[in-house]
Motif scaffolding. Structure first.
Motif, mmCIF file in Angstrom:
data_model
loop_
_atom_site.group_PDB
_atom_site.id
_atom_site.type_symbol
_atom_site.label_atom_id
_atom_site.label_comp_id
_atom_site.label_asym_id
_atom_site.label_seq_id
_atom_site.Cartn_x
_atom_site.Cartn_y
_atom_site.Cartn_z
ATOM 1 N N PRO A 190 33.983 30.658 32.224
ATOM 2 C CA PRO A 190 33.244 29.819 33.178
ATOM 3 C C PRO A 190 33.048 30.453 34.564
ATOM 4 C CG PRO A 190 34.961 28.537 32.090
ATOM 5 C CD PRO A 190 35.169 29.970 31.710
ATOM 6 N N VAL A 191 33.892 31.404 34.935
ATOM 7 C CA VAL A 191 33.773 32.015 36.265
ATOM 8 C C VAL A 191 33.232 33.443 36.221
ATOM 9 C CG1 VAL A 191 35.564 30.561 37.266
ATOM 10 C CG2 VAL A 191 36.185 32.756 36.254
ATOM 11 N N ALA A 192 32.893 33.939 35.042
ATOM 12 C CA ALA A 192 32.467 35.333 34.896
ATOM 13 C C ALA A 192 31.137 35.619 35.593
ATOM 14 C CB ALA A 192 32.372 35.711 33.422
ATOM 15 N N HIS A 193 30.341 34.595 35.857
ATOM 16 C CA HIS A 193 29.034 34.816 36.498
ATOM 17 C C HIS A 193 29.159 35.145 37.986
ATOM 18 C CE1 HIS A 193 29.979 30.603 37.281
ATOM 19 N NE2 HIS A 193 29.187 30.715 38.339
ATOM 20 N N SER A 194 30.301 34.847 38.589
ATOM 21 C CA SER A 194 30.537 35.111 40.014
ATOM 22 C C SER A 194 31.636 36.163 40.169
ATOM 23 C CB SER A 194 30.967 33.822 40.715
ATOM 24 O OG SER A 194 31.454 34.102 42.013
ATOM 25 N N PRO A 195 31.297 37.371 40.634
ATOM 26 C CA PRO A 195 32.316 38.417 40.761
ATOM 27 C C PRO A 195 33.516 38.008 41.622
ATOM 28 C CG PRO A 195 30.146 39.383 40.977
ATOM 29 C CD PRO A 195 29.953 37.882 40.951
ATOM 30 N N LEU A 196 33.268 37.240 42.683
ATOM 31 C CA LEU A 196 34.373 36.834 43.552
ATOM 32 C C LEU A 196 35.293 35.829 42.859
ATOM 33 C CD1 LEU A 196 35.689 37.121 46.278
ATOM 34 C CD2 LEU A 196 34.183 35.338 47.143
ATOM 35 N N ARG A 197 34.717 34.825 42.224
ATOM 36 C CA ARG A 197 35.533 33.854 41.481
ATOM 37 C C ARG A 197 36.242 34.524 40.306
ATOM 38 N NH1 ARG A 197 31.377 28.859 41.218
ATOM 39 N NH2 ARG A 197 31.763 28.088 43.316
ATOM 40 N N PHE A 198 35.519 35.407 39.641
ATOM 41 C CA PHE A 198 36.104 36.131 38.517
ATOM 42 C C PHE A 198 37.323 36.925 38.975
ATOM 43 C CE2 PHE A 198 35.800 39.779 35.411
ATOM 44 C CZ PHE A 198 36.262 39.055 34.323
ATOM 45 N N ALA A 199 37.199 37.623 40.101
ATOM 46 C CA ALA A 199 38.316 38.401 40.636
ATOM 47 C C ALA A 199 39.485 37.495 41.022
ATOM 48 C CB ALA A 199 37.868 39.219 41.837
ATOM 49 N N ALA A 200 39.188 36.375 41.667
ATOM 50 C CA ALA A 200 40.249 35.455 42.085
ATOM 51 C C ALA A 200 41.025 34.937 40.872
ATOM 52 C CB ALA A 200 39.660 34.296 42.876
ATOM 53 N N PHE A 201 40.311 34.520 39.832
ATOM 54 C CA PHE A 201 40.983 34.032 38.623
ATOM 55 C C PHE A 201 41.715 35.157 37.916
ATOM 56 C CE2 PHE A 201 38.696 30.187 39.231
ATOM 57 C CZ PHE A 201 39.336 29.229 38.463
ATOM 58 N N LYS A 202 41.047 36.300 37.761
ATOM 59 C CA LYS A 202 41.627 37.433 37.029
ATOM 60 C C LYS A 202 42.931 37.889 37.666
ATOM 61 C CE LYS A 202 41.434 41.100 34.316
ATOM 62 N NZ LYS A 202 42.361 40.866 33.221
ATOM 63 N N PHE A 203 42.896 38.134 38.970
ATOM 64 C CA PHE A 203 44.086 38.653 39.628
ATOM 65 C C PHE A 203 45.102 37.547 39.910
ATOM 66 C CE2 PHE A 203 40.885 41.920 40.472
ATOM 67 C CZ PHE A 203 41.523 42.974 39.849
ATOM 68 N N GLY A 204 44.656 36.308 40.014
ATOM 69 C CA GLY A 204 45.594 35.192 40.133
ATOM 70 C C GLY A 204 46.391 35.002 38.861
ATOM 71 N N ILE A 205 45.706 35.038 37.737
ATOM 72 C CA ILE A 205 46.391 34.917 36.445
ATOM 73 C C ILE A 205 47.320 36.118 36.229
ATOM 74 C CG2 ILE A 205 46.043 34.951 33.934
ATOM 75 C CD1 ILE A 205 43.457 33.321 34.457
ATOM 76 N N ALA A 206 46.848 37.303 36.597
ATOM 77 C CA ALA A 206 47.673 38.508 36.441
ATOM 78 C C ALA A 206 48.939 38.403 37.290
ATOM 79 C CB ALA A 206 46.880 39.752 36.828
ATOM 80 N N SER A 207 48.800 37.904 38.511
ATOM 81 C CA SER A 207 49.973 37.771 39.380
ATOM 82 C C SER A 207 50.935 36.719 38.847
ATOM 83 C CB SER A 207 49.536 37.425 40.804
ATOM 84 O OG SER A 207 48.795 38.501 41.340
ATOM 85 N N ALA A 208 50.398 35.648 38.268
ATOM 86 C CA ALA A 208 51.262 34.631 37.658
ATOM 87 C C ALA A 208 52.044 35.225 36.480
ATOM 88 C CB ALA A 208 50.428 33.438 37.201
ATOM 89 N N ILE A 209 51.375 36.026 35.658
ATOM 90 C CA ILE A 209 52.058 36.698 34.545
ATOM 91 C C ILE A 209 53.153 37.615 35.082
ATOM 92 C CG2 ILE A 209 51.770 38.473 32.751
ATOM 93 C CD1 ILE A 209 49.008 37.241 32.201
ATOM 94 N N LEU A 210 52.828 38.344 36.147
ATOM 95 C CA LEU A 210 53.801 39.261 36.734
ATOM 96 C C LEU A 210 55.030 38.506 37.253
ATOM 97 C CD1 LEU A 210 54.215 42.255 37.393
ATOM 98 C CD2 LEU A 210 53.214 41.788 39.624
#
Length: 92
Positions: free
Chosen positions: A37-57
């Motif tokens: 759902p957020v892949a169309h917006s690079p900024l939202r995509f980055a926020a979700f991608k790196f937010g999820i990655a940081s949560a996993i970390l």
């Protein structure tokens, strides 16, 4: 967790992010239903991608340290797949 683990973890996260953006430009679709759902917006995509990655970390740091290694390998495979999709898209 040593600093090289963090560099590899976030390095492959970034490679996945950037190669996904390039793959989307050649007509691919985001396969991850959480990020679709957020892949169309690079900024939202980055926020979700790196937010999820940081949560996993964080979860891995306190509970399951091997999760970081598993995720790093998965991200490497995803980056390889994205690169293949980009190559295939460029050939058309």
């Amino acid at each position: 967790m040593n600093p090289l683990d963090l560099v590899a973890f976030y390095g492959f996260q970034f490679n996945d992010y950037f190669s996904t953006l390039l793959a989307l430009r050649v007509g691919a679709a985001e396969a991850n239903p959480v990020l679709r759902p957020v892949a169309h917006s690079p900024l939202r995509f980055a926020a979700f991608k790196f937010g999820i990655a940081s949560a996993i970390l964080l979860l891995a740091h306190f509970n399951e340290p091997q999760l970081v290694y598993v995720d790093t390998v998965v991200e490497a495979l995803v980056t390889w797949w994205n690169t293949f999709v980009i190559w295939r898209g460029k050939r058309k």
